[in-house]
Motif scaffolding. Sequence first.
Motif, mmCIF file in Angstrom:
data_model
loop_
_atom_site.group_PDB
_atom_site.id
_atom_site.type_symbol
_atom_site.label_atom_id
_atom_site.label_comp_id
_atom_site.label_asym_id
_atom_site.label_seq_id
_atom_site.Cartn_x
_atom_site.Cartn_y
_atom_site.Cartn_z
ATOM 1 N N GLU A 108 6.131 45.992 -38.686
ATOM 2 C CA GLU A 108 6.324 44.744 -37.939
ATOM 3 C C GLU A 108 5.093 44.406 -37.108
ATOM 4 O O GLU A 108 4.686 43.234 -37.040
ATOM 5 C CB GLU A 108 7.560 44.853 -37.044
ATOM 6 N N PHE A 109 4.485 45.424 -36.510
ATOM 7 C CA PHE A 109 3.296 45.173 -35.702
ATOM 8 C C PHE A 109 2.158 44.649 -36.570
ATOM 9 O O PHE A 109 1.436 43.723 -36.185
ATOM 10 C CB PHE A 109 2.857 46.447 -34.985
ATOM 11 N N SER A 110 1.988 45.208 -37.764
ATOM 12 C CA SER A 110 0.939 44.743 -38.671
ATOM 13 C C SER A 110 1.160 43.293 -39.060
ATOM 14 O O SER A 110 0.222 42.485 -39.086
ATOM 15 C CB SER A 110 0.899 45.622 -39.925
ATOM 16 N N ILE A 111 2.387 42.945 -39.364
ATOM 17 C CA ILE A 111 2.701 41.573 -39.744
ATOM 18 C C ILE A 111 2.503 40.627 -38.570
ATOM 19 O O ILE A 111 1.970 39.519 -38.719
ATOM 20 C CB ILE A 111 4.134 41.475 -40.311
ATOM 21 N N ALA A 112 2.890 41.069 -37.379
ATOM 22 C CA ALA A 112 2.689 40.244 -36.189
ATOM 23 C C ALA A 112 1.200 39.996 -35.942
ATOM 24 O O ALA A 112 0.795 38.879 -35.578
ATOM 25 C CB ALA A 112 3.318 40.910 -34.975
ATOM 26 N N MET A 113 0.367 41.028 -36.139
ATOM 27 C CA MET A 113 -1.080 40.868 -35.968
ATOM 28 C C MET A 113 -1.624 39.803 -36.913
ATOM 29 O O MET A 113 -2.426 38.944 -36.522
ATOM 30 C CB MET A 113 -1.793 42.193 -36.233
ATOM 31 N N LEU A 114 -1.202 39.840 -38.161
ATOM 32 C CA LEU A 114 -1.684 38.874 -39.143
ATOM 33 C C LEU A 114 -1.154 37.463 -38.850
ATOM 34 O O LEU A 114 -1.889 36.478 -38.940
ATOM 35 C CB LEU A 114 -1.265 39.308 -40.550
ATOM 36 N N ALA A 115 0.113 37.384 -38.467
ATOM 37 C CA ALA A 115 0.725 36.083 -38.208
ATOM 38 C C ALA A 115 0.038 35.346 -37.063
ATOM 39 O O ALA A 115 -0.183 34.129 -37.127
ATOM 40 C CB ALA A 115 2.211 36.253 -37.906
ATOM 41 N N CYS A 116 -0.316 36.075 -36.018
ATOM 42 C CA CYS A 116 -0.935 35.400 -34.873
ATOM 43 C C CYS A 116 -2.423 35.165 -35.077
ATOM 44 O O CYS A 116 -3.075 34.540 -34.239
ATOM 45 C CB CYS A 116 -0.674 36.159 -33.576
ATOM 46 N N ARG A 117 -2.959 35.627 -36.206
ATOM 47 C CA ARG A 117 -4.345 35.323 -36.567
ATOM 48 C C ARG A 117 -4.388 34.242 -37.657
ATOM 49 O O ARG A 117 -5.369 34.128 -38.394
ATOM 50 C CB ARG A 117 -5.057 36.598 -37.042
ATOM 51 N N ASP A 118 -3.317 33.487 -37.727
ATOM 52 C CA ASP A 118 -3.246 32.308 -38.595
ATOM 53 C C ASP A 118 -3.190 32.619 -40.083
ATOM 54 O O ASP A 118 -3.585 31.804 -40.917
ATOM 55 C CB ASP A 118 -4.416 31.349 -38.316
ATOM 56 N N TRP A 119 -2.686 33.791 -40.438
ATOM 57 C CA TRP A 119 -2.413 34.062 -41.842
ATOM 58 C C TRP A 119 -1.089 33.384 -42.210
ATOM 59 O O TRP A 119 -0.113 33.460 -41.456
ATOM 60 C CB TRP A 119 -2.286 35.561 -42.087
ATOM 61 N N SER A 120 -1.054 32.769 -43.357
ATOM 62 C CA SER A 120 0.198 32.167 -43.826
ATOM 63 C C SER A 120 1.139 33.268 -44.301
ATOM 64 O O SER A 120 0.713 34.396 -44.585
ATOM 65 C CB SER A 120 -0.073 31.192 -44.972
ATOM 66 N N PHE A 137 10.342 37.898 -34.020
ATOM 67 C CA PHE A 137 10.593 36.853 -33.018
ATOM 68 C C PHE A 137 11.803 37.188 -32.157
ATOM 69 O O PHE A 137 11.789 37.015 -30.937
ATOM 70 C CB PHE A 137 10.811 35.499 -33.700
ATOM 71 N N ASN A 138 12.842 37.685 -32.805
ATOM 72 C CA ASN A 138 14.067 38.029 -32.065
ATOM 73 C C ASN A 138 13.824 39.201 -31.108
ATOM 74 O O ASN A 138 14.288 39.182 -29.957
ATOM 75 C CB ASN A 138 15.186 38.378 -33.044
ATOM 76 N N LYS A 139 13.112 40.205 -31.580
ATOM 77 C CA LYS A 139 12.871 41.386 -30.743
ATOM 78 C C LYS A 139 12.005 41.061 -29.529
ATOM 79 O O LYS A 139 12.197 41.622 -28.448
ATOM 80 C CB LYS A 139 12.205 42.491 -31.573
ATOM 81 N N LEU A 140 11.032 40.171 -29.735
ATOM 82 C CA LEU A 140 10.095 39.846 -28.650
ATOM 83 C C LEU A 140 10.499 38.596 -27.874
ATOM 84 O O LEU A 140 9.820 38.206 -26.927
ATOM 85 C CB LEU A 140 8.680 39.666 -29.220
ATOM 86 N N HIS A 141 11.605 37.977 -28.327
ATOM 87 C CA HIS A 141 12.135 36.786 -27.654
ATOM 88 C C HIS A 141 11.103 35.653 -27.612
ATOM 89 O O HIS A 141 10.865 35.037 -26.571
ATOM 90 C CB HIS A 141 12.599 37.132 -26.230
ATOM 91 N N VAL A 142 10.475 35.406 -28.763
ATOM 92 C CA VAL A 142 9.535 34.293 -28.883
ATOM 93 C C VAL A 142 10.021 33.352 -29.980
ATOM 94 O O VAL A 142 10.863 33.717 -30.814
ATOM 95 C CB VAL A 142 8.103 34.783 -29.206
ATOM 96 N N LYS A 143 9.463 32.146 -29.982
ATOM 97 C CA LYS A 143 9.919 31.134 -30.937
ATOM 98 C C LYS A 143 8.834 30.680 -31.902
ATOM 99 O O LYS A 143 9.141 30.035 -32.902
ATOM 100 C CB LYS A 143 10.467 29.921 -30.180
ATOM 101 N N LYS A 144 7.573 30.967 -31.604
ATOM 102 C CA LYS A 144 6.502 30.540 -32.493
ATOM 103 C C LYS A 144 5.372 31.557 -32.510
ATOM 104 O O LYS A 144 5.249 32.403 -31.618
ATOM 105 C CB LYS A 144 5.968 29.168 -32.082
ATOM 106 N N ARG A 145 4.518 31.420 -33.526
ATOM 107 C CA ARG A 145 3.471 32.418 -33.753
ATOM 108 C C ARG A 145 2.490 32.532 -32.592
ATOM 109 O O ARG A 145 2.033 33.622 -32.273
ATOM 110 C CB ARG A 145 2.697 32.071 -35.038
ATOM 111 N N ASP A 146 2.130 31.422 -32.003
ATOM 112 C CA ASP A 146 1.157 31.456 -30.914
ATOM 113 C C ASP A 146 1.588 32.389 -29.782
ATOM 114 O O ASP A 146 0.752 33.015 -29.121
ATOM 115 C CB ASP A 146 0.919 30.055 -30.350
#
Length: 333
Positions: free
Chosen positions: A281-293, A316-325
């Motif tokens: 999940e951390f790897s995917i989060a890193m890529l997502a917030c670096r604008d990877w589709s 998103f649910n675990k970190l209680h966020v709604k968008k990639r930014d």
Amino acid sequence: MTENTVLPLINTAFEPGNARKAAESFADRDFREIAIAEFYYFTGQAQKCSDLVEIYIMSSRLELKLSACMLYVYSNLTLGNAKASERGLEIIRECLRKEMEAPTSERNTAYCVFAGYMGTVLLHLSTEELPDMKKYMSSLPQGLRIFAANVISHDLYLKGEYSRALGICDAALFSRKEIYPVGMIYLYCVTAMCEISLKNQAEAEKAILTAWKLAVKDELIEPFIELHGLLQGLLESCIRKENPEMYRKISDAVITFSRGWMAVHNPASDNPVTDALTTMEFSIAMLACRDWSNREIAEHIGVSLNTVKHYLTDIFNKLHVKKRDELKNFVLK
């Protein structure tokens, strides 16, 4: 040939598969103990490393003291002992301060600056008050110069200067005369970090597989534990399926290392990311917030598009966020 230097195993050339033999080859008992502690650390045996070096952190011999403190800092991060890591950092800073005020030799000054950088850059702390490491490189022996190049290139990576970091990695690897596996593993990892940040996936995979080839015979897994997040899914795409047992060992250690790292790097933070997310999940989060589709992430890691979507929903649910930014507040620190 062995030499009694700071971090003697890092400074020793040896063929992959001979790390333990190299560590045990030092005639001087104290430097042999430090080299064995390095072997323990880089093979993921943090407790053994910490136990072995603790008696040396106040040694009267500068090489032993700095070596012990650097190993004590990082082994205790892996163990989640932030206070112990802070103790090691403070001793390193005091050694550097004293040496800069009253230099004892060019090499000792270089050792202190090297230790100061290693205890700062790799923890993503500010280097503004440190002397310029590049000015002291020539006073270091070859193996430590290679590792110092890794530290400098890592610093440039953190500043987003990927091309300059790649140039330093390439120059260090090209100029070496022998194989220094530990430093070279880190250099190839930094190369992979830069290439994947530039979305040069093929070059990133080539670099991480070269690092892995240098590491696997001795099970030198610690570099991959330290750099897991910055490798942005490369371990998942290149190592997880081919070597699941080693990947599991890395994954098990990543979480505790990350907790210790965060406690030193940002002790005031109540950021729960190191407890909330798995390594995948951390790897995917890193890529997502670096604008990877989502599609780019799926192709890179080797999972389906729907799997990536499910992972992101859970993140998103675990970190209680709604968008990639908003993920940047958690993983780009």
